[in-house]
Design a protein around this motif. Sequence first.
Motif, PDB file in Angstrom:
ATOM      1  N   LYS A  58      13.428   3.221 -11.459  1.00 58.20           N
ATOM      2  CA  LYS A  58      12.745   1.976 -11.102  1.00 58.20           C
ATOM      3  C   LYS A  58      13.609   1.089 -10.218  1.00 58.20           C
ATOM      4  N   ASP A  59      14.800   0.744 -10.686  1.00 55.35           N
ATOM      5  CA  ASP A  59      15.696  -0.108  -9.904  1.00 55.35           C
ATOM      6  C   ASP A  59      17.140   0.210 -10.300  1.00 55.35           C
ATOM      7  N   LYS A  60      18.087  -0.324  -9.570  1.00 48.39           N
ATOM      8  CA  LYS A  60      19.517  -0.136  -9.841  1.00 48.39           C
ATOM      9  C   LYS A  60      19.863   1.347 -10.010  1.00 48.39           C
ATOM     10  N   TYR A  61      19.312   2.181  -9.136  1.00 44.95           N
ATOM     11  CA  TYR A  61      19.458   3.626  -9.327  1.00 44.95           C
ATOM     12  C   TYR A  61      20.483   4.288  -8.406  1.00 44.95           C
ATOM     13  N   PRO A  88      11.041   4.368  -7.200  1.00 39.94           N
ATOM     14  CA  PRO A  88       9.818   3.549  -7.298  1.00 39.94           C
ATOM     15  C   PRO A  88       8.960   3.526  -6.055  1.00 39.94           C
ATOM     16  N   TYR A  89       9.468   3.986  -4.909  1.00 41.92           N
ATOM     17  CA  TYR A  89       8.595   3.955  -3.736  1.00 41.92           C
ATOM     18  C   TYR A  89       7.425   4.918  -3.884  1.00 41.92           C
ATOM     19  N   SER A  90       7.545   5.861  -4.833  1.00 42.69           N
ATOM     20  CA  SER A  90       6.414   6.750  -5.092  1.00 42.69           C
ATOM     21  C   SER A  90       5.296   6.014  -5.827  1.00 42.69           C
ATOM     22  N   TYR A  91       5.646   4.829  -6.359  1.00 44.28           N
ATOM     23  CA  TYR A  91       4.649   4.046  -7.088  1.00 44.28           C
ATOM     24  C   TYR A  91       3.972   3.093  -6.110  1.00 44.28           C
ATOM     25  N   SER A  92       2.940   3.548  -5.503  1.00 42.78           N
ATOM     26  CA  SER A  92       2.198   2.743  -4.544  1.00 42.78           C
ATOM     27  C   SER A  92       0.738   3.137  -4.609  1.00 42.78           C
ATOM     28  N   VAL A  99      -2.765   4.231  -9.561  1.00 42.23           N
ATOM     29  CA  VAL A  99      -1.926   3.049  -9.424  1.00 42.23           C
ATOM     30  C   VAL A  99      -2.797   1.833  -9.163  1.00 42.23           C
ATOM     31  N   THR A 100      -2.640   0.827 -10.005  1.00 40.21           N
ATOM     32  CA  THR A 100      -3.520  -0.342  -9.906  1.00 40.21           C
ATOM     33  C   THR A 100      -2.791  -1.649  -9.653  1.00 40.21           C
ATOM     34  N   ASP A 108       3.071   3.152 -16.166  1.00 42.14           N
ATOM     35  CA  ASP A 108       2.960   2.966 -14.723  1.00 42.14           C
ATOM     36  C   ASP A 108       3.835   3.973 -13.973  1.00 42.14           C
ATOM     37  N   ALA A 109       5.021   4.257 -14.527  1.00 39.75           N
ATOM     38  CA  ALA A 109       5.902   5.236 -13.891  1.00 39.75           C
ATOM     39  C   ALA A 109       5.252   6.615 -13.864  1.00 39.75           C
TER      40      ALA A 109
END
Length: 376
Positions: A58-61, A88-92, A99-100, A108-109
């Motif tokens: 998600k972040d800080k990866y 997380p860029y795959s989450y779009s 994805v909502t 959500d992930a």
Amino acid sequence: MKNVLGVIFAFDTDNDLRELTDHRTVSAVQFGGRYRVIDFMLSNMVNSGIFRVGILMKDKYQSLIDHIGSAKDWDMSRKNAGVTLLPPYSYSRKASPLVTGEYRGKIDALAGAIDYLQKNRADYVVLADGDVIANVALDDVVEQHRKSGNDVTMVVTKRRQVDNQFATYCELSRRREVVDIRVGDHNDGKCRYESMGVYVMSRAYLIHLIADCVAHNCTHFEREMLTRALIDDKVGAYVFNEYTMKIFDAKDYFQANMDILDKDIRDELFLRSRPIFTRIYDEAPAYYGDKADVQDSLIADGCHIEGKVSNCVLFRDVVIEKDAEVKNSIIMENGRILSGASLDYIIADRGVTVREGRTMMGHENYPVVIGKSAVI
């Protein structure tokens, strides 16, 4: 295990490691002198023959990416398998019709990675949190799941004496079927087991669950997805009786590092038949001065010890100068404890320098955490 896909959640949900996670997730935090926390779950999958693994981030990866690299140290650098990093860029909205909105957690992930799940031909999926210290034979868990006919199998362990508001507790029947799931509430001791954050289910069933949860705007994996599964389907448990620690906070992290100073616990975690792999560094051996005094400690390669060290875990290239004393502490890479300094119940992140004559003291229930590259 060619028909099994592994998925590791490598982002923080309900964890609080204070300064240790300012620049990284719990999965990427160093552990035990040479490892990262995620090494345990990733090694569990490799040792169980699961060579297709997706890591959800998600972040800080950045630290996690640097550590895993091509995953060759885990024998996962393969042509037709290996590790797939899912940032997380795959989450779009373009990535998936499921994805909502905003990225909120595990559901959500998984929704963001629905294309990855659909393209894999695996029959089963092992979902696992990346913040678990344990050596689990996941192939045995999958085999029990196959034979049981359950829709979901949870890996559980006996509930710890100290409860956590973020832990997931469950109550089992005599047949080890899950009859109740509670987050942060053990129901006055009736829920005697705690989830390790490892779940097995068929890939088709998981995709169905994700779609159902997204359609009903569910956001919490354990509280909503698992509860829905418990109501409508059959949820079983695999009881793991060996050492395990799910790291929720700095106290858990400190305790887990101190636990591996115990030989019996090391023997449960580091098995020759199921080794824990990590990224390999070629370092010179540790150096001990003539007046160095080291007791009950784990000392990594490259350390230079001139002072007194007791009941500690020291990572690579740590320097303990003459007349310095370090007790009950964790000092990460490139730490410098200068002459006359005294530390007790301290967790020092990478590159920390404690100057001459400084004294710092925490407590086993609340170790003091020093942030990365700090100078004290």
